[in-house]
Each structure stands twice: as C-alpha cells, then as structure tokens.
Design an enzyme around this catalytic site. Structure first.
Site, PDB file in Angstrom:
ATOM      1  N   GLY A 174       0.822  -1.217   0.000  1.00 40.13           N
ATOM      2  CA  GLY A 174       0.000   0.000   0.000  1.00 40.13           C
ATOM      3  C   GLY A 174       0.854   1.263   0.000  1.00 40.13           C
ATOM      4  N   ASP A 176       3.473   2.411  -2.064  1.00 45.82           N
ATOM      5  CA  ASP A 176       4.156   2.104  -3.324  1.00 45.82           C
ATOM      6  C   ASP A 176       5.630   2.471  -3.420  1.00 45.82           C
ATOM      7  OD1 ASP A 176       1.431   1.824  -3.592  1.00 45.82           O
ATOM      8  OD2 ASP A 176       1.352   2.601  -5.626  1.00 45.82           O
ATOM      9  N   ARG A 220       5.115  11.659  -7.738  1.00 45.12           N
ATOM     10  CA  ARG A 220       4.776  10.235  -7.764  1.00 45.12           C
ATOM     11  C   ARG A 220       6.057   9.418  -7.917  1.00 45.12           C
ATOM     12  NH1 ARG A 220      -0.598  10.309  -6.320  1.00 45.12           N
ATOM     13  NH2 ARG A 220      -1.139   8.431  -7.435  1.00 45.12           N
ATOM     14  N   GLU A 415      -5.397  13.401  -1.079  1.00 48.27           N
ATOM     15  CA  GLU A 415      -4.854  12.045  -0.891  1.00 48.27           C
ATOM     16  C   GLU A 415      -3.776  12.062   0.202  1.00 48.27           C
ATOM     17  OE1 GLU A 415      -3.378  10.602  -4.615  1.00 48.27           O
ATOM     18  OE2 GLU A 415      -3.025   8.551  -3.892  1.00 48.27           O
TER      19      GLU A 415
HETATM   20  C1  2M8 Z   1      -1.932   3.824  -4.325  1.00 48.54           C
HETATM   21  O1  2M8 Z   1      -1.578   2.639  -5.018  1.00 48.54           O
HETATM   22  C2  2M8 Z   1      -2.001   2.357  -6.374  1.00 48.54           C
HETATM   23  C3  2M8 Z   1      -1.611   0.924  -6.669  1.00 48.54           C
HETATM   24  O2  2M8 Z   1      -2.276   0.069  -5.806  1.00 48.54           O
HETATM   25  C4  2M8 Z   1      -1.360   3.248  -7.402  1.00 48.54           C
HETATM   26  O3  2M8 Z   1      -0.368   3.911  -7.094  1.00 48.54           O
HETATM   27  O4  2M8 Z   1      -1.833   3.288  -8.539  1.00 48.54           O
HETATM   28  C5  2M8 Z   1      -1.483   3.614  -2.859  1.00 48.54           C
HETATM   29  O5  2M8 Z   1      -1.512   4.821  -2.160  1.00 48.54           O
HETATM   30  C6  2M8 Z   1      -2.362   2.564  -2.185  1.00 48.54           C
HETATM   31  O6  2M8 Z   1      -2.064   2.478  -0.821  1.00 48.54           O
HETATM   32  C7  2M8 Z   1      -3.842   2.875  -2.363  1.00 48.54           C
HETATM   33  O7  2M8 Z   1      -4.599   1.807  -1.878  1.00 48.54           O
HETATM   34  C8  2M8 Z   1      -4.196   3.128  -3.840  1.00 48.54           C
HETATM   35  C9  2M8 Z   1      -5.629   3.620  -4.017  1.00 48.54           C
HETATM   36  O8  2M8 Z   1      -5.899   4.691  -3.161  1.00 48.54           O
HETATM   37  O9  2M8 Z   1      -3.317   4.094  -4.412  1.00 48.54           O
END
Ligand code: 2M8
Length: 442
Positions: A174, A176, A220, A415
C-alpha cells in the site's frame, strides 16, 4: 444517523467529506478517487467502511462484503477489483491481462496481488454500529471468506513458518514508493528501462508513462520505478502467482512490517468475530497467529522496527512510518513504547500535521512525493489507535486533532499532505481521507 453537533467550520468540512463519499459511490463499492482510482481497492474500502458506518452501517457492510466478489479460489482477496467503468487507470485490466486469466471465484476481474488485511478491523468497527442480530448476520456472511483469506496469507505467503508473511510487490504494501520497497525493487528494472535511461535520460521514460496526467510526475514514483513495478507484474503472471514459483524469480520478497502488524491486529478481530458467531478458528491458523506475535520481535533493532528481506532474512534498514505500526498491533513491549512515542512526535516525523511517512532527515525524504514523505490520514488514524491502546491518550488526541486540522486548513479531502506546510497533494476528493475524517469527528 444523528449528526454530531460541531462548530460551523467543522460541520462544513464534514459536509464536504459526505459529498466526496457520495460522489465516489458506485453502488456497493466506493472508488478511492474520481480522477486517479476508478476501481475498488482492498484497504481503501476498509477505511471507507469505517467512515461510512457513521452514515449508513448497512452500506458500510456492503462495502466490505463486496470485497469477497473478488476472492480467488485460493482464498486470496485481490488489491484491486476492477469496476466496469471507463478504464483510465494505468495499471488496469490490460496490465494484468485479465482477458487471459480468469481468476476470481465470482468472475470479477482483478489484480493478482493483495493489500494490507484491514477487513476484520473494518468489519468490527461497522459491527459496533449494528443491532446484535444484524451484526451476527453480517459476520456470518463475511466469516467464511475472511477466514480463507487469513489462511491463505499464512499457507501461501509464510511457507517456512516464520510467522511473518511475505509480499511480492510494493503495491501489496500500500506504500508504493516507500524507500524500503524502492531499494529492493530497483534491481528488477527492465533492461529496456536501463538502456533508455542511459541513452536519453529520464525524459524519454517520462514521455511513456500513463499515470501522471492528474498529478505532477515529480510527486509520484519515478518513471523508472513505475516501469519496474510493471515488470514485476509480468514476472508474477509468468509464475502463475504461485509463491513457490515466484521465489525462484527476480521478484523482490519482503516481510513487510506494516502489513504483518495489520495482520496481527486483524487476527485478533477475526478471533472475536468467530467467537461471536460460535465458530472455532482452525488449529493451524491459531498456531500461525501466535507465531506472528512473537516473530515481529525479530524485526526490531535499537527500538526501531524494520521490514525484512525474505530471501536473505536481513533487515531492510530504512526507518519509515511502516515501523510505527507495531503500536497498532499491540505487540510493542511496554518499555519500548515511550521511545516510539518520542520518535513519532519529534521534529524528525514533524508531528504538526501528523506523522510524516519518511523522517525528514532521510535523504529520500520529499514532502509532496507520495509515500516518500507526505502525511497520510490513514496512517495517522492507525497510529492514533495504537497510542490509545497503550494508554498514551494525550498523544493520541494530539495526533487526531492535528489530522483534522491539516484537512481543515485546505478544506479539501486530499490524498496526502505535505508535512512541512500542510498543503494538499495527490488526488483531491480522495475517499479514505473523507471517510476517516467522518470517523475522527464522530
Ligand atoms: C496507491 O496505489 C495504487 C496501486 O495500488 C497506485 O499507485 O496506482 C497507494 O496509495 C495505495 O495504498 C492505495 O490503496 C491506492 C488507491 O488509493 O493508491
């Protein structure tokens, strides 16, 4: 549900949070954000349910139960279950070749990896808002799938009975681009990425990425890291998502401290759920649960908890917010708690707006870059819960108040937020920020 009486400014903030959740509601699932994340994410839905319970406990229960639609025959619950929306997400069904691999029992399309197991926590929180009979019915519906998920985590991901489960992709953590994960992931960079970078620098890679339209790319993952994560998806598919095969590939395998802490707490909740509906946790799982509580003690050096490389069993000595979650698990020996509280309230973690995801003195720290420094509302929520559990009520109250303050300062559900000035970053109208705000204000 009665709306608590709040000062006007907070009442308005609460209304904003409610409208964000309504706007992201897709029926019985809630997308994390309208612009960046159009599908259902596992731990997002859990945090979302914890907030939704204050508006509509049945809808919150549906949010949790809908995760079972994606459960694989193995018991795994995937980190993303794809919604039938226009797919603008960069790692959507095409990236996972969902047309070729039908994996979920319910026929839903999903990714092939999981995410922190927050389901039991969310279920108990939602259950608290239900009548006894409604709660028992909800638990009975959830329990078989949830039990299989916890069993899968140990049988598949703890093959050597360490008591610690291993993750096969940083998306499973979670967090990344947290430095711990990026360091162990980078050696798996595709050859083409290395070559392109050598010849044309990062600009050539930046031109190829699809995820950065909404958010500046420098907030990012780097493009090289993103393409490395895509490569790992290909490797996992090639290994049929089977840990015995995966361990023979280049895929990084990490006994992630935050994930295991969340699992330990979830095990307690699963045990309580089982007791309430007269079920008995199978002996094998009970043994694994006990082993986990002891094993997490192997991850600490000089009072700091770290994740560990599964293959070499060496600690990945990056101090990050993940190492604070043993507080949430309740597995920190009492004589170590004050030291951890001191650390997390020190200027290194900033404290004014909550806890920075990476300490400010880490060379990798970037205040607005995703899991490389920003403050996250879900992390603040988990750590505050842990502080309360250890009776550090003032520290828990401060953290919760600072969390509400940082959201109130911008008036928007971002976020994540910069720990330096509290400015919002990433996606706006982000669901778990809205949901956990509702919980903090209740
Ligand atoms: C982010 O992760 C996703 C991949 O799962 C992404 O970067 O595309 C993370 O912050 C993750 O913790 C979170 O669950 C997700 C959706 O909010 O976004």
């Amino acid at each position: 549900m009665p709306v608590p009486s709040l000062p006007a400014e907070l009442a308005a903030l609460r209304e904003t949070a409610v409208s964000v959740l309504r706007g992201n509601d897709l029926g019985d699932i809630t997308r994390p954000s309208p612009t960046l994340y159009p599908h259902q994410w596992l731990w997002d839905s859990c945090f979302i349910a914890i907030g939704l319970r204050h508006l509509d406990p049945q809808r919150a229960a549906a949010e949790i139960l809908s995760l079972l639609r994606g459960q694989w025959p193995s018991g795994m619950i995937p980190h993303v279950i794809f919604a039938e929306t226009t797919d603008f997400y960069h790692a959507g069904p095409q990236r996972w070749r969902c047309d070729r691999v039908t994996t979920t029992a319910g026929g839903a399309q999903s990714t092939g990896v999981t995410q922190p197991p927050m389901i039991a926590e969310a279920a108990v929180r939602v259950g608290e808002m239900m009548t006894d009979s409604a709660r028992a019915a909800f638990y009975r519906q959830l329990y078989p799938g949830l039990l299989r998920f916890h069993q899968w985590l140990y049988t598949e991901r703890d093959p050597d009975d360490d008591g610690l489960v291993s993750l096969v992709h940083s998306w499973e953590s979670g967090m990344d681009n947290t430095p711990t994960w990026m360091e162990i992931t980078r050696p798996a960079a595709p050859l083409a990425v290395r070559a392109l970078r050598r010849i044309n620098g990062d600009d050539a890679l930046d031109a190829l990425r699809r995820d950065s339209k909404e958010v500046p790319p420098d907030e990012r993952l780097t493009s090289g890291d993103l393409f490395t994560l895509y490569r790992i998806v290909r490797e996992l598919r090639g290994a049929h998502y089977d840990f015995r095969e995966i361990r023979r590939t280049i895929v990084p395998l990490v006994q992630d401290v935050a994930f295991n802490a969340i699992l330990i707490r979830a095990n307690e909740h699963l045990t309580a759920i089982a007791a309430e509906i007269g079920e008995v946790i199978p002996a094998g799982l009970r043994r694994s649960m006990r082993r986990s509580r002891e094993a997490i003690g192997q991850l600490v050096v000089d009072g700091v908890y770290y994740s560990r490389d599964f293959r070499t069993r060496t600690l990945l000595r990056h101090e990050t917010i993940a190492g604070l979650l043993p507080l949430y698990a309740g597995v920190v020996p009492e004589d170590r708690v004050d030291g951890m509280v001191k650390t997390l309230t020190s200027p290194r973690y900033c404290a004014r707006f909550g806890v920075a995801s990476v300490p400010l003195d880490d060379p990798a720290f970037l205040p607005r870059c995703y899991w490389q420094g920003p403050v996250w509302v879900n992390m603040n929520w988990l750590i505050a819960d842990g502080l309360e559990r250890y009776g550090r009520l003032d520290a828990a109250d401060d953290l919760r108040r600072n969390t509400v303050d940082v959201i109130a300062a911008s008036g928007a559900m971002y976020e994540y937020y910069s720990p330096l000035d509290g400015s919002g970053a990433g996606s706006n109208r982000f669901s778990w920020t809205a949901a956990l705000l509702l919980d903090l204000l209740a």
